[in-house]
Scaffold this motif. Structure first.
Motif, PDB file in Angstrom:
ATOM      1  N   LYS A 194      28.453  48.803  38.970  1.00 19.65           N
ATOM      2  CA  LYS A 194      29.894  48.523  38.974  1.00 19.65           C
ATOM      3  C   LYS A 194      30.194  47.317  39.853  1.00 19.65           C
ATOM      4  O   LYS A 194      30.961  46.418  39.467  1.00 19.65           O
ATOM      5  N   GLN A 195      29.595  47.256  41.023  1.00 23.52           N
ATOM      6  CA  GLN A 195      29.780  46.109  41.911  1.00 23.52           C
ATOM      7  C   GLN A 195      29.195  44.836  41.312  1.00 23.52           C
ATOM      8  O   GLN A 195      29.782  43.759  41.427  1.00 23.52           O
ATOM      9  N   ARG A 196      28.042  44.966  40.651  1.00 27.34           N
ATOM     10  CA  ARG A 196      27.411  43.782  40.073  1.00 27.34           C
ATOM     11  C   ARG A 196      28.229  43.211  38.927  1.00 27.34           C
ATOM     12  O   ARG A 196      28.340  41.993  38.768  1.00 27.34           O
ATOM     13  N   TYR A 197      28.842  44.056  38.119  1.00 23.20           N
ATOM     14  CA  TYR A 197      29.681  43.553  37.024  1.00 23.20           C
ATOM     15  C   TYR A 197      30.958  42.908  37.554  1.00 23.20           C
ATOM     16  O   TYR A 197      31.490  41.969  36.943  1.00 23.20           O
ATOM     17  N   GLN A 198      31.473  43.405  38.682  1.00 27.03           N
ATOM     18  CA  GLN A 198      32.625  42.738  39.299  1.00 27.03           C
ATOM     19  C   GLN A 198      32.238  41.356  39.822  1.00 27.03           C
ATOM     20  O   GLN A 198      33.002  40.389  39.683  1.00 27.03           O
ATOM     21  N   GLU A 199      31.031  41.247  40.393  1.00 23.45           N
ATOM     22  CA  GLU A 199      30.554  39.926  40.809  1.00 23.45           C
ATOM     23  C   GLU A 199      30.383  39.000  39.604  1.00 23.45           C
ATOM     24  O   GLU A 199      30.695  37.802  39.678  1.00 23.45           O
ATOM     25  N   PHE A 231      34.906  42.243  29.105  1.00 22.49           N
ATOM     26  CA  PHE A 231      35.525  42.597  30.383  1.00 22.49           C
ATOM     27  C   PHE A 231      36.825  43.377  30.167  1.00 22.49           C
ATOM     28  O   PHE A 231      37.178  44.227  30.988  1.00 22.49           O
ATOM     29  N   ALA A 232      37.544  43.099  29.094  1.00 23.23           N
ATOM     30  CA  ALA A 232      38.750  43.873  28.790  1.00 23.23           C
ATOM     31  C   ALA A 232      38.386  45.337  28.516  1.00 23.23           C
ATOM     32  O   ALA A 232      39.106  46.258  28.928  1.00 23.23           O
ATOM     33  N   LEU A 273      37.722  46.959  31.862  1.00 24.31           N
ATOM     34  CA  LEU A 273      38.969  47.221  32.592  1.00 24.31           C
ATOM     35  C   LEU A 273      39.738  48.378  31.973  1.00 24.31           C
ATOM     36  O   LEU A 273      40.312  49.214  32.676  1.00 24.31           O
ATOM     37  N   HIS A 274      39.765  48.435  30.649  1.00 27.67           N
ATOM     38  CA  HIS A 274      40.504  49.498  29.967  1.00 27.67           C
ATOM     39  C   HIS A 274      39.915  50.872  30.275  1.00 27.67           C
ATOM     40  O   HIS A 274      40.642  51.856  30.453  1.00 27.67           O
ATOM     41  N   THR A 275      38.591  50.953  30.339  1.00 26.45           N
ATOM     42  CA  THR A 275      37.920  52.228  30.625  1.00 26.45           C
ATOM     43  C   THR A 275      37.748  52.481  32.117  1.00 26.45           C
ATOM     44  O   THR A 275      37.079  53.457  32.490  1.00 26.45           O
ATOM     45  N   ASP A 276      38.294  51.604  32.973  1.00 26.95           N
ATOM     46  CA  ASP A 276      38.179  51.725  34.430  1.00 26.95           C
ATOM     47  C   ASP A 276      36.724  51.721  34.885  1.00 26.95           C
ATOM     48  O   ASP A 276      36.381  52.326  35.914  1.00 26.95           O
ATOM     49  N   ALA A 277      35.860  51.050  34.121  1.00 22.60           N
ATOM     50  CA  ALA A 277      34.471  50.900  34.546  1.00 22.60           C
ATOM     51  C   ALA A 277      34.372  49.969  35.745  1.00 22.60           C
ATOM     52  O   ALA A 277      33.502  50.129  36.596  1.00 22.60           O
ATOM     53  N   ILE A 278      35.247  48.974  35.808  1.00 21.64           N
ATOM     54  CA  ILE A 278      35.364  48.103  36.978  1.00 21.64           C
ATOM     55  C   ILE A 278      36.805  48.152  37.462  1.00 21.64           C
ATOM     56  O   ILE A 278      37.712  48.527  36.710  1.00 21.64           O
ATOM     57  N   GLU A 279      37.030  47.782  38.713  1.00 21.66           N
ATOM     58  CA  GLU A 279      38.365  47.873  39.301  1.00 21.66           C
ATOM     59  C   GLU A 279      39.222  46.680  38.877  1.00 21.66           C
ATOM     60  O   GLU A 279      38.715  45.583  38.626  1.00 21.66           O
ATOM     61  N   TRP A 280      40.549  46.913  38.873  1.00 25.25           N
ATOM     62  CA  TRP A 280      41.482  45.864  38.461  1.00 25.25           C
ATOM     63  C   TRP A 280      41.716  44.830  39.556  1.00 25.25           C
ATOM     64  O   TRP A 280      42.403  43.836  39.332  1.00 25.25           O
ATOM     65  N   LYS A 281      41.150  45.049  40.711  1.00 31.67           N
ATOM     66  CA  LYS A 281      41.326  44.075  41.783  1.00 31.67           C
ATOM     67  C   LYS A 281      40.566  42.777  41.515  1.00 31.67           C
ATOM     68  O   LYS A 281      40.704  41.816  42.282  1.00 31.67           O
ATOM     69  N   VAL A 282      39.764  42.745  40.448  1.00 30.88           N
ATOM     70  CA  VAL A 282      39.052  41.510  40.108  1.00 30.88           C
ATOM     71  C   VAL A 282      40.028  40.403  39.719  1.00 30.88           C
ATOM     72  O   VAL A 282      39.670  39.224  39.724  1.00 30.88           O
ATOM     73  N   PHE A 283      41.289  40.766  39.395  1.00 29.19           N
ATOM     74  CA  PHE A 283      42.278  39.752  39.036  1.00 29.19           C
ATOM     75  C   PHE A 283      42.731  38.921  40.231  1.00 29.19           C
ATOM     76  O   PHE A 283      43.498  37.966  40.063  1.00 29.19           O
TER      77      PHE A 283
END
Length: 768
Positions: free
Chosen positions: A476-481, A505-506, A509-519
């Motif tokens: 999860k952290q690696r995909y946010q990076e 990436f959409a 985000l839709h499935t909450d696999a990564i956090e929305w703070k990436v925006f």
């Protein structure tokens, strides 16, 4: 075939015993053996034995009178097997055990034993040759050298020829197998070359295209492996192109494609001559269009340096140059095919030859196994290397920075992804790879790159990334990076790759696999975005709206925890940036997300006034404190300065009246604090203010006069552009006429005008 044999058998039996020859009996089958018989009583008769021996020998149709008798002193196993079977089918494994038990009881090196061992050798060689391929060729060579290849010389050559004819696509594998055997047993290589050249000459005379093409392909790969001299290749090409036909030219082109790279290195002059002949045939134009296209394709392959058709691939380069044995054979050489080696012949010195082969085998296998292990050693990837700790401590140790392990890992991940049917299978396979700590980012990058390479977005990659993010927190952290890195370099991607990665990436985000703070890395301003980044944002939000719905998306964006990360997407620090964001979301069909920004834009003037009033109150408080200090100082001064102080106080009172209205400096300071004006506007106004240090009332007058002139100019421009400019100009002239009427010659207002104006002013004061 069986009916013919059985017919002769029953005819003979009817002549000998017409009573017991009424009904045919079942057939006893073993591996390559078919035994016919009647009853247990008749099985021991010499006629039955003769018929059975003729069937084993493979005679197609032989009368009973012509069947040869078994030599004296030998033992035939067939009558005993018939007595045991009694006309019943025996499974092969049981029959083999029975044969072995009987062989122990009888003479060990009798003719029957030798024939049995011959059949076993033939089956073993055929089975080994049929299962050879690129991956297991080393094991096959060791397994093949365990067989008696001196006795089975003809069997080995025939097995290779039959396998090559049945599967020409594995010709390069059979050529490599023969190249290794030729280094230890060169007679076998010479025999095979003789037989292939003989087969080529026979098929060429009979116009058998299929056999001729398969044979020339094998000879081409033997030239590549340097088993046979390259002169035979030039002779074959010259023969095929001497009197060109469609088939001969096609076979010659195929031969050149297979061996062109090696021939170009060994005999470039001969290759040039062959290609000149091809060019001449092409220019003559007498052959079919299809063959002309084949020749043109051959020239294109040559121009590319035969890159797609290497002579010997690295996996099949098993023979060292100093170990090669090249046979110099031409088409005019007298050929000896030794066809008699394909047939069984009893050996009087069987035991001696077997002992000689055992000695040769131990010598060959010892050298061969060492050479193959040296060529391609088998290494356990999980086992620690020898001397690893010493290399770490050694300052002169050679370090490998070629990242070979990383490249192999990326190749394995790519092949696993491409070979999987669905995302669940792919995730299961990737988890089995035992990816070490620190290599998780490589897996994420490979999934993203595979997704970008597709023509259209495939949901497979989004589901695969979602599965890894939900299973292991580190992914999860690696995909946010990866999101931050991809957005920073989004301008390098074309539109297709950009669309695929945005949809992926959409989905996360839709499935909450990564956090929305990436925006938080996105600043939606005219200066902070490019065309590629705007397309990226557009596709992400359109995909989110399609998956979640507009209301749910708007509700999610209003979450209090996301206000700070989304401040760049929905800016409120500057009116210009706010308008840009509103226009952007409205243009992509998501204007409903900008309701709060629109309200902020409408309330911006009131907010500005509040900020200005707050700034004025601060300044008035500061000036009041300064005035109290100046009053105490004036009381101590002499009475001569009272008149001057009174005049100054009057001027200050006038200035205070002007101060009550917000000055330009206050507006500028408040606007700078609020951030509603851009930096360029504030700089311009500051320059205008700092032009001179005159008193404030003079600046006020100058500004009022400038504003009046600007208003007049605007009115004049409007009246000029108005369609009824003439009527307005007339009314303007009338107004000037009345103004001239109410003034005297000096331009001053007349008494009547003064009286009228004084009465109007009196009424205005009363109204106030």
């Amino acid at each position: 075939y069986q009916r013919r044999v059985h017919g002769n058998f029953f005819k003979a039996m009817a002549e000998k015993n017409p009573i017991s020859a009424g009904v045919p009996e079942p057939v006893i089958q073993s591996e390559g053996v078919a035994v016919t018989g009647q009853t247990l009583a008749d099985a021991g008769t010499p006629d039955v034995e003769k018929a059975a021996v003729s069937t084993i020998a493979g005679d197609k149709q032989a009368p009973m009178e012509e069947v040869k008798k078994v030599e004296d002193g030998t033992v035939s196993l067939l009558p005993q097997l018939q007595k045991i079977a009694g006309g019943v089918y025996i499974p092969p494994h049981k029959l083999r055990k029975m044969q072995e038990e009987m062989m122990k009881k009888e003479q060990k090196f009798s003719m029957a034993h030798q024939k049995y061992m011959w059949e076993m050798l033939r089956k073993s060689i055929n089975g080994i040759v049929n299962k050879v391929n690129v991956s297991n060729i080393q094991n096959i060579i060791l397994e093949l050298l365990n067989e008696n290849l001196i006795r089975g010389k003809g069997l080995l050559v025939r097995a290779i020829m039959h396998s090559q004819m049945s599967s020409p696509n594995f010709t390069h594998v059979y050529a490599a197998l023969l190249a290794v055997i030729n280094t230890k047993l060169p007679d076998h290589g010479r025999l095979l070359v003789h037989r292939f050249i003989h087969q080529f000459q026979r098929s060429y005379k009979r116009n058998n295209k299929i056999v001729c093409m398969a044979t020339t392909k094998m000879l081409a790969h033997l030239v590549n492996q340097q088993v046979v001299h390259e002169l035979i290749a030039l002779e074959i090409l010259g023969l095929l192109l001497e009197t060109p036909t469609e088939d001969s030219v096609e076979i010659a082109a195929e031969f050149m494609v297979e061996s062109g790279q090696v021939l170009s290195e060994i005999t470039p002059a001969g290759v040039n001559a062959i290609f000149e002949r091809f060019r001449g045939i092409l220019h003559e134009g007498e052959i079919d269009k299809r063959v002309q296209y084949i020749i043109e394709n051959l020239f294109a392959i040559r121009k590319n340096g035969f890159a797609e058709h290497p002579g010997v691939i690295p996996e099949l380069d098993l023979v060292e140059d100093e170990d090669r044995i090249v046979h110099e054979i031409t088409l005019s050489t007298e050929l000896n095919t030794q066809d008699s080696l394909n047939i069984f012949h009893p050996d009087a010195n069987y035991e001696k030859t077997e002992a000689e082969w055992q000695a040769i085998k131990t010598e060959i296998l010892g050298e061969e196994e060492a050479r193959l292990n040296k060529k391609q050693p088998v290494v356990d990837p999980n086992a620690p290397e020898e001397g690893e700790e010493e290399d770490k401590n050694d300052p002169n140790a050679i370090l490998d920075f070629s990242e070979k392990d990383l490249i192999n890992l990326r190749r394995t991940i790519y092949l696993t992804i491409m070979s999987s049917v669905d995302f669940e299978e792919c995730a299961h396979k990737l988890l089995k790879l035992n990816i070490r700590e620190g290599q998780e980012l490589e897996l994420c990058n490979m999934v993203i790159e595979c997704c970008m390479q597709e023509r259209t977005y495939m949901r497979f990659f989004g589901l695969l990334a979602q599965r890894f993010c939900q299973l292991i927190e580190i992914y999860k952290q690696r995909y946010q990076e990866c999101f931050y890195r991809q957005y920073a370099t989004i301008h390098r991607l074309d539109t297709n790759k950009l669309r695929n990665i945005a949809k992926m990436f959409a989905h996360l985000l839709h499935t909450d696999a990564i956090e929305w703070k990436v925006f938080e890395c996105i600043k939606l301003t005219e200066e902070g975005t490019t065309s590629s980044s705007r397309i990226f944002i557009k596709i992400i939000f359109q995909e989110l709206c399609e998956q979640m719905g507009l209301e749910a998306l708007h509700k999610r964006l209003q979450d209090e925890t996301l206000l700070e990360p989304l401040s760049g997407l929905f800016p409120k620090d500057n009116l210009k940036n706010t308008r840009f964001a509103i226009n952007f979301f409205t243009s992509i069909g998501l204007g409903a997300l900008t309701v709060e920004m629109r309200e902020f834009l409408q309330n911006a003037p009131t907010l500005l006034l509040k900020q200005q009033l707050a700034a004025l109150e601060k300044e008035v408080g500061a000036e009041a404190s300064e005035g109290s200090g100046s009053a105490s100082a004036s009381e101590s001064e002499s009475p001569k300065k009272e008149s001057s102080s009174e005049s100054e106080s009057e001027e200050e009172s006038k200035e205070e009246v002007t101060k009550k209205e917000p000055s330009e400096e206050h507006v500028l300071s408040s606007s700078e604090d609020s951030g509603l004006f851009s930096d360029e506007d504030t700089k311009k106004k500051k320059k205008e203010i700092k032009e001179d240090d005159r008193p404030r009332h003079e600046k006020r007058k100058k500004r009022d006069s400038a504003e009046k002139t600007m208003v007049k100019e605007r009115k004049r421009s409007r009246t000029r552009s108005h369609p009824r400019h003439k009527s307005r100009s007339r009314s303007h002239e009338k107004k000037h006429y009345f103004d001239r009427k109410n003034t005297d010659k000096g331009g001053n207002p007349s008494k009547k005008a003064q009286e009228v104006s004084s009465t109007k002013a009196h009424q205005h004061l009363q109204n106030i």
